[in-house]
Design a protein around this motif. Structure first.
Motif, PDB file in Angstrom:
ATOM      1  N   ASP A   3       0.828  -1.207   0.000  1.00 20.38           N
ATOM      2  CA  ASP A   3       0.000   0.000   0.000  1.00 20.38           C
ATOM      3  C   ASP A   3       0.863   1.258   0.000  1.00 20.38           C
ATOM      4  O   ASP A   3       0.536   2.255  -0.651  1.00 20.38           O
ATOM      5  N   LYS A   6       2.222   1.761  -3.440  1.00 19.09           N
ATOM      6  CA  LYS A   6       1.129   2.218  -4.292  1.00 19.09           C
ATOM      7  C   LYS A   6       0.886   3.706  -4.090  1.00 19.09           C
ATOM      8  O   LYS A   6       0.707   4.470  -5.056  1.00 19.09           O
ATOM      9  N   GLU A  10       1.164   6.784  -6.821  1.00 23.36           N
ATOM     10  CA  GLU A  10       0.093   7.752  -7.051  1.00 23.36           C
ATOM     11  C   GLU A  10       0.598   9.178  -6.860  1.00 23.36           C
ATOM     12  O   GLU A  10       0.296  10.069  -7.659  1.00 23.36           O
ATOM     13  N   SER A 178      -1.616  -7.700 -11.006  1.00 23.00           N
ATOM     14  CA  SER A 178      -1.429  -6.320 -10.575  1.00 23.00           C
ATOM     15  C   SER A 178      -2.383  -5.374 -11.293  1.00 23.00           C
ATOM     16  O   SER A 178      -2.487  -5.371 -12.509  1.00 23.00           O
ATOM     17  N   VAL A 180      -2.194  -2.110 -10.298  1.00 22.60           N
ATOM     18  CA  VAL A 180      -1.625  -0.907  -9.699  1.00 22.60           C
ATOM     19  C   VAL A 180      -1.858   0.304 -10.576  1.00 22.60           C
ATOM     20  O   VAL A 180      -2.273   1.364 -10.103  1.00 22.60           O
TER      21      VAL A 180
END
Length: 518
Positions: A3, A6, A10, A178, A180
């Motif tokens: 997380d 990720k 972002e 994935s 993502v």
């Protein structure tokens, strides 16, 4: 990817997006950055697929010589397979990384090259199954716009900078499970929506609300045949359904060209095969593109109280004819409901977000509402949401749930979730526990004082088919009884205290030789 990783991805993508922010408004730099990310995705996906074909020959697609006869033969074979499997094709020199590397070298101009390549992506699909899915996909990326820079050199520098930064990011596409990049893309769309004001409602439904709708329409299922959104925006609501269950086909319609492009990109970025989505650009109410299809799940967040033609000729349309009335020209809310009910399959569930006015407005809307309940018994639940949870509007909204074959045809569930939120800086948002409570209440048809109520059809009829939630869910909080004896005692104590204070003030005045105030 964890997380934390990720979130870092972002944030990095958002930082790159902000490279363009000083040059143009949010809507414009959104289209550029999301377009560049999509181009990078297409390139990496094709590179991985091409290498899987060439691996037995020990070849690397990026190193195939496009000028030799052998190279041309290889590319022709890869192109044929790629267009069938992926829906498009790019040459080695057209891959994102190749263009980014050329742009990173001083003096190399890549704008014309890049415009030609993006056009070639679309051209590679012409005459194939995927043509409609890629047609004009990059039309909102005007690489000649002065908003990118006043001179060609300035434009080139800015674009090269963005491509170079994006080229440094590993999207991890080789990991089959994935998603993502898809999630990061959704994150960016949400970030743009939060800063886009009223326009945000045209392309994005807050993730928390999308989750509620997705869980409602998938209740009791692990797979659904298809899902449909007649006002699909960026496609986030359709894709949210796929987070809950396996989805066969995605279908949607969107009137805004830019948003329609965004939705198609979003589908492909989330790994939805071009054969498994059918998105159209047209006015849903006037020119429906899926009229002959029926869907197991129907979800929508239509524009609130939008205007439409309400052309009397539409009374001959199968979507509206059975009701005998059209929604008013000034408020198309029930026109969308009627359209969606027409598309809903007998075994399906439909959930739509609407303004509270649809619950109680009279005239044609009251007639349509009564017909749906009295004659068809399709309304399954009414869920009131908190105010100020949507981008661009602070009004409270509701979710109406419909089923043509209801498991509980004897009553309608009313839920007042107007207090289920937490305040944020600019708007309210639903917490994880709020989402769970709303969904669990719907699924279990649970009755809870001052929160939910199952109203019999007779009770709804007694209310003249007015669905205003306070008529069914009593949210009145009685005030605590007042202890008059205690109040009298406190007043007496206060009076005694005031008398003592007055005496002190009088003494001070006497010492000072002034008149005691009355």
């Amino acid at each position: 990817m964890t997380d934390e990783q990720k979130k870092k991805l972002e944030q990095k993508l958002w930082d790159i997006a902000n490279t363009l922010r000083g040059k143009m408004n949010a809507d414009e730099f959104r289209d550029y950055i999301l377009g560049f990310i999509f181009y990078k995705y297409l390139s990496e996906r094709l590179y991985i697929y091409a290498n899987s074909i060439l691996s037995t020959d020990g070849l690397d697609f990026a190193e195939v010589d496009e000028a030799t006869d052998d190279g041309k033969a290889i590319l022709e074979a890869v192109a044929e397979a790629s267009i069938d499997e992926l829906g498009y094709f790019l040459k080695p020199s057209e891959l994102f990384s190749a263009v980014a590397k050329r742009g990173s070298k001083p003096g190399n101009f890549i704008i014309e090259d890049l415009a030609r390549i993006l056009n070639n992506v679309e051209r590679s699909t012409m005459g194939t199954e995927s043509e409609d899915d890629f047609d004009d996909l990059f039309s909102d990326m005007d690489l000649t716009s002065n908003k990118l820079g006043r001179t060609e050199e300035a434009k080139n520098t800015l674009i090269a900078k963005v491509l170079t930064h994006l080229d440094e990011i590993d999207f991890e596409l080789e990991k089959q499970d994935s998603d993502v990049l898809g999630d990061a893309y959704e994150y960016l769309i949400g970030q743009f929506a939060s800063g886009a004001g009223k326009k945000a409602g045209e392309f994005y439904t807050p993730q928390e609300v999308s989750t509620i709708l997705a869980r409602i329409v998938t209740t009791g299922k692990t797979r659904i045949k298809n899902v449909y959104d007649p006002t699909c925006g960026s496609g986030s609501l359709l894709l949210r359904v796929a987070k809950e269950v396996e989805v066969g086909d995605f279908n949607g319609q969107e009137m805004n060209r830019t948003t329609y492009n965004l939705a198609r990109m979003n589908m492909i970025l989330h790994g939805v095969h071009y054969r498994n989505f059918d998105l159209k650009q047209e006015d849903t109410l006037e020119h429906p593109q899926h009229a002959d299809k029926r869907f197991e799940a129907v979800v929508a967040n239509p524009p609130f109280s939008a205007k439409w033609s309400a052309n009397p000729l539409l009374l001959n349309d199968d979507r509206y004819s059975q009701y005998g009335r059209l929604a008013p020209a000034s408020k198309a809310d029930f026109a969308f409901v009627q359209h969606m009910l027409h598309q809903l399959d007998d075994n399906g569930t439909m959930a739509v977000i609407l303004p509270h006015g649809v619950l109680f407005r009279g005239a044609a809307e009251g007639h349509i509402r009564e017909y749906i309940i009295k004659e068809r018994n399709w309304l399954d639940a009414v869920i009131g949401l908190p105010a100020n949870i949507f981008y661009g509007t602070s009004i409270p909204t509701c979710i109406l749930v419909f089923k043509k074959c209801r498991e509980h045809p004897e009553d309608i569930l009313f839920v007042d979730a107007s207090t289920c939120f937490e305040k944020a800086k600019n708007q309210n948002y639903l917490r994880v526990e709020d989402i769970a409570k709303i969904v669990d209440t719907f699924r279990g048809r649970a009755v809870e004082e001052r929160f939910s109520h199952r109203a019999s059809l007779a009770e709804v009829a007694e209310n003249d088919y007015n669905l205003n939630i306070p008529r069914y869910v009593d949210t009145f909080e009685p005030e605590e009884p007042i202890d008059l004896a205690k109040v009298a005692s406190e007043l007496k104590a206060n009076a005694t205290g005031m008398a003592e204070l007055d005496a002190q003030i009088a003494g001070f005045c006497e010492e000072l030789g002034i008149e005691v105030p009355v």
